[in-house]
Design an enzyme around this catalytic site. Structure first.
Site, PDB file in Angstrom:
ATOM      1  N   CYS A   6       0.708  -1.291  -0.015  1.00 13.99           N
ATOM      2  CA  CYS A   6      -0.078  -0.152   0.062  1.00 13.99           C
ATOM      3  C   CYS A   6       0.918   1.133  -0.109  1.00 13.99           C
ATOM      4  O   CYS A   6       2.138   1.250   0.181  1.00 13.99           O
ATOM      5  CB  CYS A   6      -0.890   0.084   1.035  1.00 13.99           C
ATOM      6  SG  CYS A   6      -2.293  -1.317   1.236  1.00 13.99           S
TER       7      CYS A   6
ATOM      8  N   ARG B 143      -4.008   0.552  -2.838  1.00 16.44           N
ATOM      9  CA  ARG B 143      -4.112  -0.347  -1.822  1.00 16.44           C
ATOM     10  C   ARG B 143      -3.794  -1.743  -2.361  1.00 16.44           C
ATOM     11  O   ARG B 143      -4.114  -2.032  -3.508  1.00 16.44           O
ATOM     12  CB  ARG B 143      -5.509  -0.526  -1.345  1.00 16.44           C
ATOM     13  CG  ARG B 143      -5.894  -1.426  -0.420  1.00 16.44           C
ATOM     14  CD  ARG B 143      -7.331  -1.616  -0.046  1.00 16.44           C
ATOM     15  NE  ARG B 143      -7.671  -2.667   0.798  1.00 16.44           N
ATOM     16  CZ  ARG B 143      -8.710  -3.613   0.721  1.00 16.44           C
ATOM     17  NH1 ARG B 143      -9.578  -3.191  -0.150  1.00 16.44           N
ATOM     18  NH2 ARG B 143      -8.674  -4.591   1.338  1.00 16.44           N
TER      19      ARG B 143
ATOM     20  N   ILE C  42      -5.050  -7.373   1.437  1.00 15.14           N
ATOM     21  CA  ILE C  42      -4.704  -8.512   2.228  1.00 15.14           C
ATOM     22  C   ILE C  42      -5.453  -8.724   3.237  1.00 15.14           C
ATOM     23  O   ILE C  42      -6.007 -10.132   2.888  1.00 15.14           O
ATOM     24  CB  ILE C  42      -3.217  -8.039   2.925  1.00 15.14           C
ATOM     25  CG1 ILE C  42      -2.155  -7.507   1.992  1.00 15.14           C
ATOM     26  CG2 ILE C  42      -2.587  -9.085   3.713  1.00 15.14           C
ATOM     27  CD1 ILE C  42      -0.837  -7.077   2.542  1.00 15.14           C
TER      28      ILE C  42
END
Length: 212
Positions: free
Chosen positions: A2, A55, A58
């Site tokens: 990110c 982003r 995860i």
């Protein structure tokens, strides 16, 4: 991984970046971080405040957790890079205080923790992170970094604005930020192959201290 970026411009200050140009810079800045977050990107501009993120999904793979992530009432927004290892424990504490969650990851936990505990939330976080937190009502911006400085966060402080980013390149896209080399830092790098924080190789751009 990110990547996050943001800017807080002093209201009424003369600046090369104003109006629609903020949107142009923010778009360019977030695009420069796409390699850090190829899954999604987002931007939020409110008068003199702007935040953006790229982003890498995860913990929560859904688009509901994309950033900037807004609070349930829309007042607050967060851009977040990193991981809060104890986020499940914090989530339980926050739920006991009446907070509800739309996502399963740690970004919303970080958002609600700062809403609940303010700056003290950072003391509760066990993890590695860089955070930009926006109060859309007061148009104020809070920036924080983990205690060990694992996640990078660079900042440029000027009389008319403050800007931050996970990398230096997005900051250099700002027309008011020069590309002058920090000669002291270059000398240190040549001697030790290392530049001691808060210095960077560019004048006017610093590393935000760990825990700040």
């Amino acid at each position: 991984m990110c990547g996050i970026v943001g800017l807080l411009q002093k209201p009424g200050a003369a600046s090369e970046l104003a109006g629609h140009d903020i949107a142009a810079w923010l778009s360019q800045a977030t695009d420069a971080l796409i390699h850090r977050g190829p899954d999604s990107g987002g931007e939020l501009i409110l008068d003199h405040v702007a935040i953006g993120a790229r982003r890498l999904r995860i913990h929560d793979l859904s688009s509901k957790a994309d950033q900037p992530l807004l609070s349930e009432d829309g007042r607050y927004a967060i851009v977040f890079n990193g991981a809060i290892f104890n986020y499940r424990q914090l989530r339980t504490e926050l739920e006991a205080r009446g907070f509800t969650f739309r996502t399963s990851g740690d970004t919303e936990v970080a958002l609600n923790a700062i809403i609940a505990w303010g700056r003290d939330a950072f003391v509760r976080f066990d993890g590695m992170y860089a955070i930009g937190f926006l109060d859309r009502r007061s148009k104020s911006l809070l920036v924080g970094r983990d205690k060990l400085g694992i996640k990078p966060l660079f900042i440029c402080r000027r009389s008319d604005f403050v800007a931050f980013s996970s990398e230096i390149k997005p900051l250099l896209a700002h027309p008011s930020i020069n590309r002058r080399v920090n000669r002291k830092a270059v000398a240190a790098f040549m001697a030790f192959q290392f530049v001691a924080p808060p210095d960077t190789l560019f004048e006017g751009i610093e590393t935000l201290p760990p825990g700040a």
